[in-house]
Write a protein that holds these residues in place. Structure first.
Motif, PDB file in Angstrom:
ATOM      1  N   GLN A 384      -9.958  -9.419 -17.495  1.00 56.49           N
ATOM      2  CA  GLN A 384     -10.632  -8.248 -16.923  1.00 56.49           C
ATOM      3  C   GLN A 384      -9.614  -7.454 -16.093  1.00 56.49           C
ATOM      4  OE1 GLN A 384     -14.698  -9.108 -15.398  1.00 56.49           O
ATOM      5  NE2 GLN A 384     -14.342 -11.215 -16.098  1.00 56.49           N
ATOM      6  N   ASP A 385      -8.802  -6.697 -16.801  1.00 56.17           N
ATOM      7  CA  ASP A 385      -7.638  -6.073 -16.184  1.00 56.17           C
ATOM      8  C   ASP A 385      -8.006  -5.048 -15.109  1.00 56.17           C
ATOM      9  OD1 ASP A 385      -4.573  -5.885 -16.563  1.00 56.17           O
ATOM     10  OD2 ASP A 385      -5.217  -3.779 -16.480  1.00 56.17           O
ATOM     11  N   ALA A 386      -9.029  -4.263 -15.337  1.00 50.08           N
ATOM     12  CA  ALA A 386      -9.389  -3.227 -14.361  1.00 50.08           C
ATOM     13  C   ALA A 386      -9.793  -3.853 -13.031  1.00 50.08           C
ATOM     14  CB  ALA A 386     -10.520  -2.364 -14.908  1.00 50.08           C
ATOM     15  N   GLN A 387     -10.579  -4.934 -13.084  1.00 45.93           N
ATOM     16  CA  GLN A 387     -10.983  -5.596 -11.845  1.00 45.93           C
ATOM     17  C   GLN A 387      -9.801  -6.294 -11.184  1.00 45.93           C
ATOM     18  OE1 GLN A 387     -14.549  -7.521 -13.822  1.00 45.93           O
ATOM     19  NE2 GLN A 387     -15.392  -7.184 -11.779  1.00 45.93           N
ATOM     20  N   ALA A 388      -8.925  -6.855 -11.994  1.00 46.31           N
ATOM     21  CA  ALA A 388      -7.730  -7.497 -11.440  1.00 46.31           C
ATOM     22  C   ALA A 388      -6.870  -6.471 -10.703  1.00 46.31           C
ATOM     23  CB  ALA A 388      -6.926  -8.159 -12.556  1.00 46.31           C
ATOM     24  N   ALA A 428       2.237   5.642  -2.743  1.00 45.12           N
ATOM     25  CA  ALA A 428       3.575   5.713  -3.340  1.00 45.12           C
ATOM     26  C   ALA A 428       4.130   4.313  -3.587  1.00 45.12           C
ATOM     27  CB  ALA A 428       4.505   6.509  -2.422  1.00 45.12           C
ATOM     28  N   TYR A 429       3.883   3.422  -2.656  1.00 46.20           N
ATOM     29  CA  TYR A 429       4.332   2.042  -2.810  1.00 46.20           C
ATOM     30  C   TYR A 429       3.679   1.389  -4.025  1.00 46.20           C
ATOM     31  CZ  TYR A 429       5.061  -2.911  -1.630  1.00 46.20           C
ATOM     32  OH  TYR A 429       5.396  -4.246  -1.659  1.00 46.20           O
ATOM     33  N   LEU A 430       2.379   1.580  -4.164  1.00 48.24           N
ATOM     34  CA  LEU A 430       1.658   0.984  -5.292  1.00 48.24           C
ATOM     35  C   LEU A 430       2.056   1.598  -6.627  1.00 48.24           C
ATOM     36  CD1 LEU A 430      -1.899   0.644  -3.700  1.00 48.24           C
ATOM     37  CD2 LEU A 430      -0.417  -1.229  -4.444  1.00 48.24           C
ATOM     38  N   ALA A 431       2.640   2.785  -6.591  1.00 54.21           N
ATOM     39  CA  ALA A 431       3.096   3.442  -7.822  1.00 54.21           C
ATOM     40  C   ALA A 431       4.543   3.107  -8.152  1.00 54.21           C
ATOM     41  CB  ALA A 431       2.935   4.958  -7.683  1.00 54.21           C
ATOM     42  N   ASP A 432       5.220   2.398  -7.250  1.00 54.56           N
ATOM     43  CA  ASP A 432       6.623   2.032  -7.465  1.00 54.56           C
ATOM     44  C   ASP A 432       6.763   1.181  -8.730  1.00 54.56           C
ATOM     45  OD1 ASP A 432       8.955  -0.055  -7.016  1.00 54.56           O
ATOM     46  OD2 ASP A 432       9.428   1.674  -5.749  1.00 54.56           O
ATOM     47  N   SER A 436       3.929  -1.462  -9.191  1.00 56.05           N
ATOM     48  CA  SER A 436       2.791  -0.929  -9.937  1.00 56.05           C
ATOM     49  C   SER A 436       2.180  -1.952 -10.895  1.00 56.05           C
ATOM     50  CB  SER A 436       3.237   0.306 -10.727  1.00 56.05           C
ATOM     51  OG  SER A 436       2.259   0.662 -11.679  1.00 56.05           O
ATOM     52  N   TRP A 437       0.855  -2.033 -10.864  1.00 59.14           N
ATOM     53  CA  TRP A 437       0.142  -2.927 -11.777  1.00 59.14           C
ATOM     54  C   TRP A 437       0.307  -2.469 -13.225  1.00 59.14           C
ATOM     55  CZ3 TRP A 437      -2.145  -7.542 -11.082  1.00 59.14           C
ATOM     56  CH2 TRP A 437      -3.011  -8.015 -12.069  1.00 59.14           C
ATOM     57  N   ASP A 438       0.124  -1.183 -13.451  1.00 60.83           N
ATOM     58  CA  ASP A 438       0.206  -0.666 -14.818  1.00 60.83           C
ATOM     59  C   ASP A 438       1.624  -0.704 -15.359  1.00 60.83           C
ATOM     60  OD1 ASP A 438      -2.525  -0.145 -14.858  1.00 60.83           O
ATOM     61  OD2 ASP A 438      -2.273   1.869 -14.027  1.00 60.83           O
ATOM     62  N   GLY A 439       2.597  -0.772 -14.468  1.00 59.61           N
ATOM     63  CA  GLY A 439       3.990  -0.817 -14.920  1.00 59.61           C
ATOM     64  C   GLY A 439       4.446  -2.194 -15.353  1.00 59.61           C
ATOM     65  N   ALA A 440       3.628  -3.212 -15.078  1.00 53.51           N
ATOM     66  CA  ALA A 440       3.981  -4.566 -15.502  1.00 53.51           C
ATOM     67  C   ALA A 440       3.795  -4.709 -17.008  1.00 53.51           C
ATOM     68  CB  ALA A 440       3.114  -5.585 -14.762  1.00 53.51           C
ATOM     69  N   ALA A 441       4.726  -5.366 -17.645  1.00 58.24           N
ATOM     70  CA  ALA A 441       4.751  -5.409 -19.114  1.00 58.24           C
ATOM     71  C   ALA A 441       3.652  -6.271 -19.718  1.00 58.24           C
ATOM     72  CB  ALA A 441       6.110  -5.915 -19.584  1.00 58.24           C
ATOM     73  N   ASP A 442       3.296  -7.368 -19.041  1.00 60.44           N
ATOM     74  CA  ASP A 442       2.329  -8.296 -19.625  1.00 60.44           C
ATOM     75  C   ASP A 442       1.674  -9.118 -18.522  1.00 60.44           C
ATOM     76  OD1 ASP A 442       4.319 -10.088 -18.846  1.00 60.44           O
ATOM     77  OD2 ASP A 442       5.133 -10.268 -20.870  1.00 60.44           O
ATOM     78  N   MET A 443       0.855 -10.073 -18.929  1.00 57.29           N
ATOM     79  CA  MET A 443       0.124 -10.903 -17.976  1.00 57.29           C
ATOM     80  C   MET A 443       1.072 -11.688 -17.072  1.00 57.29           C
ATOM     81  SD  MET A 443      -2.762 -13.784 -18.817  1.00 57.29           S
ATOM     82  CE  MET A 443      -3.400 -14.876 -17.542  1.00 57.29           C
ATOM     83  N   LYS A 446       2.383  -9.426 -14.419  1.00 59.45           N
ATOM     84  CA  LYS A 446       1.338  -9.101 -13.442  1.00 59.45           C
ATOM     85  C   LYS A 446       1.092 -10.279 -12.497  1.00 59.45           C
ATOM     86  CE  LYS A 446      -0.875  -5.553 -16.247  1.00 59.45           C
ATOM     87  NZ  LYS A 446      -2.005  -5.146 -17.107  1.00 59.45           N
ATOM     88  N   MET A 447       1.123 -11.486 -13.046  1.00 62.54           N
ATOM     89  CA  MET A 447       0.974 -12.665 -12.200  1.00 62.54           C
ATOM     90  C   MET A 447       2.135 -12.767 -11.223  1.00 62.54           C
ATOM     91  SD  MET A 447      -1.090 -15.074 -11.525  1.00 62.54           S
ATOM     92  CE  MET A 447      -0.783 -16.003 -10.038  1.00 62.54           C
ATOM     93  N   LYS A 448       3.322 -12.396 -11.671  1.00 65.68           N
ATOM     94  CA  LYS A 448       4.485 -12.413 -10.786  1.00 65.68           C
ATOM     95  C   LYS A 448       4.305 -11.429  -9.640  1.00 65.68           C
ATOM     96  CE  LYS A 448       9.512 -11.810 -10.773  1.00 65.68           C
ATOM     97  NZ  LYS A 448      10.721 -11.554 -11.602  1.00 65.68           N
ATOM     98  N   ARG A 449       3.716 -10.288  -9.918  1.00 61.68           N
ATOM     99  CA  ARG A 449       3.523  -9.285  -8.871  1.00 61.68           C
ATOM    100  C   ARG A 449       2.494  -9.746  -7.845  1.00 61.68           C
ATOM    101  NH1 ARG A 449       5.058  -3.436 -11.578  1.00 61.68           N
ATOM    102  NH2 ARG A 449       6.872  -4.312 -12.631  1.00 61.68           N
ATOM    103  N   ILE A 450       1.452 -10.417  -8.311  1.00 60.75           N
ATOM    104  CA  ILE A 450       0.499 -11.001  -7.362  1.00 60.75           C
ATOM    105  C   ILE A 450       1.207 -12.025  -6.478  1.00 60.75           C
ATOM    106  CG2 ILE A 450      -1.574 -12.424  -7.120  1.00 60.75           C
ATOM    107  CD1 ILE A 450      -2.557 -11.235  -9.775  1.00 60.75           C
ATOM    108  N   ALA A 451       2.012 -12.868  -7.112  1.00 55.94           N
ATOM    109  CA  ALA A 451       2.724 -13.914  -6.368  1.00 55.94           C
ATOM    110  C   ALA A 451       3.680 -13.310  -5.345  1.00 55.94           C
ATOM    111  CB  ALA A 451       3.486 -14.817  -7.342  1.00 55.94           C
ATOM    112  N   GLN A 452       4.381 -12.266  -5.727  1.00 54.56           N
ATOM    113  CA  GLN A 452       5.308 -11.619  -4.791  1.00 54.56           C
ATOM    114  C   GLN A 452       4.564 -11.011  -3.607  1.00 54.56           C
ATOM    115  OE1 GLN A 452       7.330  -8.941  -7.495  1.00 54.56           O
ATOM    116  NE2 GLN A 452       9.172 -10.209  -7.489  1.00 54.56           N
TER     117      GLN A 452
END
Length: 526
Positions: A384-388, A428-432, A436-443, A446-452
């Protein structure tokens, strides 16, 4: 209550490595001779018993965290030295001893409660639910340091009438402890929500409750958010995977019945309302700052600098001789160069006004940012990418406002004035590209970005959560200098048991001895 606070039950035989058996008998109160207490007074005594591991204290930060968890997560920088990845006995012993003193107070509360009439038990049930919730919060931390620990049989010396022979505690497997806690918390969530509390009892509860001041809605948020934390921790295991998915979904999909900590206004904290109470005014200052325990690590600082993190000036400040430049300590420099840099006062440090010299800094238990990051992880795995994305971005926003809030409650202005976070700066930070969530290539990315973001948010403020999550989530890995002089070349996977276990609880300790090393991972670390 004062007499009750000195009761140490047999679980403390696990913490007496420096004492002889006769000294234990001589120095600790005979349970049959202590003054009478009550549920409400014992409840408060129980909460106070572990305050030094909730409110930022000197011993916890200087003796325990400075040379262990804060380094294992690279939340701080330090000069490399031999044996640096082996947790010291003082850190292990004191953390262990404090937990079992705390558990002893809980067992005494259970004992007092058991002696009530059925009507009195019903009236005082709210105290037992709150106490068990608070106990489980800290039990999870100890389990996540060691693995199997004495639990169900621990702390029973007073209950067993002072009989030492009956009171040596066996070890519970961590999976069994997690199951017990999750089962109970799920029951508490429904029971407390529908409970009719006697108004007189509630008045007393508001006075005795040092966490939520008797606010039942806040206790419900604490219970459900703690469930989320535990379920998330074990979500990757074969034993708990299905349960974690189902129960996290049940919580997040029904906020009416299962409210959670969703904003900083809901944060669960042990708060200081007046200076000079509970913890000394300079305990956090000396605990974090002494012996350069507040030096900024290179990786965490450069991540914030590179991405224009709006939290930067709240979390860190430049070294006094750095002329305003933020410089982090490189973990791969030689020890002599690292020592010279630290001594030059050019390396950045944790912001003193926000953190270590903020005399109103709360004891943080659960906050909204970490809850949103857990929700983001759950929805990501559920497809559920939008909610994530929504929870990920809310978690970042809440984290920024959290550090702004901490600085705002401070009574200290020694550090440079922080740059107030604007909505535009956060956007601006979230768009970096690196955030950015949408800028992540795959799951995986995205998990790495949550962890960071968890890592950035926890830093030195929530070290236990930081280290546990870094071991659990493999997508975010840090590089460490290897200690070639020691068998433990890198940070450990767990803490060993204190030496007192082999001395005073040998028969039970032998059952877990094979796993008592620094390399065996916790069951959820896969």
């Amino acid at each position: 209550m004062k007499n009750k606070l000195v009761i140490l039950t047999l679980a403390l035989l696990t913490s007496l490595a420096s004492c002889q058996y006769s000294e234990f008998e001589e120095n600790y109160t005979d349970p049959s001779k202590v003054s009478e207490t009550s549920v409400e007074k014992q409840f408060t005594g129980f909460m106070i018993a572990n305050r030094t591991y909730v409110l930022p204290s000197y011993w916890n930060y200087f003796v325990v965290l400075r040379i262990t968890l804060n380094r294992y997560t690279q939340a701080v920088g330090w000069a490399n030295e031999e044996n640096q990845y082996v947790p010291g006995s003082a850190a292990i012993n004191d953390r262990w001893n404090n937990y079992y003193q705390f558990l002893a107070q809980y067992r005494e509360l259970e004992k007092v409660y058991a002696e009530l009439t059925d009507v009195q038990k019903q009236n005082n049930r709210v105290y037992m639910i709150a106490a068990a919730t608070y106990l489980y919060d800290h039990t999870q931390k100890i389990v996540d340091l060691h693995g199997a620990i004495p639990f169900s049989e621990a702390g029973m010396l007073s209950t067993n009438g002072g009989d030492f022979g009956k009171s040596y505690p066996g070890y519970d497997e961590p999976q069994a402890i997690y199951t017990k806690m999750l089962d109970d918390l799920a029951g508490f969530a429904d029971e407390l929500r529908t409970m009719n509390i006697n108004p007189g009892i509630l008045t007393g509860f508001r006075t005795q409750d040092l966490i939520n001041r008797g606010d039942i809605d806040m206790w419900l948020k604490y219970i459900n958010s703690l469930r989320l934390r535990m379920l998330t921790r074990v979500s990757g295991t074969s034993e708990f995977s299905s349960r974690a998915t189902a129960e996290i979904n049940a919580i997040l999909s029904n906020p009416t019945n299962y409210p959670i900590v969703a904003s900083n206004a809901d944060n669960i904290t042990f708060r200081k309302h007046e200076l000079g109470t509970l913890i000394g005014a300079n305990d956090f200052q000396s605990g974090l700052e002494d012996w350069d325990g507040n030096v900024a690590g290179k990786v965490i600082l450069e991540h914030m600098l590179t991405n224009d993190d709006p939290r930067l000036t709240y979390v860190f400040e430049p070294g006094e001789a750095a002329e305003g430049e933020y410089i982090g300590l490189d973990p791969f420099l030689s020890a002599s160069v690292q020592t010279e840099l630290i001594g030059s006062n050019t390396v950045a440090i944790y912001n003193r006004s926000t953190l270590s010299r903020n005399q109103y800094f709360p004891g943080m238990l659960i906050n909204s940012s970490q809850v949103h990051f857990m929700a983001a992880e759950h929805y990501l795995k559920a497809g559920q990418d939008a909610q994530a994305k929504a929870h990920y971005e809310t978690g970042v926003r809440e984290s920024v406002h959290y550090y702004d809030m901490l600085r705002g409650m401070s009574n200290n202005n020694i550090s440079p004035e922080a740059t107030p976070p604007t909505d535009a700066a956060i956007d601006a930070y979230l768009a970096d590209a690196d955030i950015s969530w949408d800028g992540a290539a795959d799951m995986t990315e995205k998990m790495k970005r949550i962890a960071q973001q968890r890592w950035l948010h926890f830093n030195v403020v929530q070290p236990n959560e930081n280290w546990a999550e870094m071991r659990r989530v493999d997508e975010f890995e840090l590089e460490f200098w290897e200690d070639g002089s020691n068998q433990q070349r890198l940070p450990p996977n767990r803490w060993i048991y204190p030496g007192s276990e082999a001395t005073y609880n040998l028969e039970n300790y032998q059952r877990v001895q094979a796993n008592d090393n620094l390399t065996t991972p916790l069951f959820w670390d896969n």
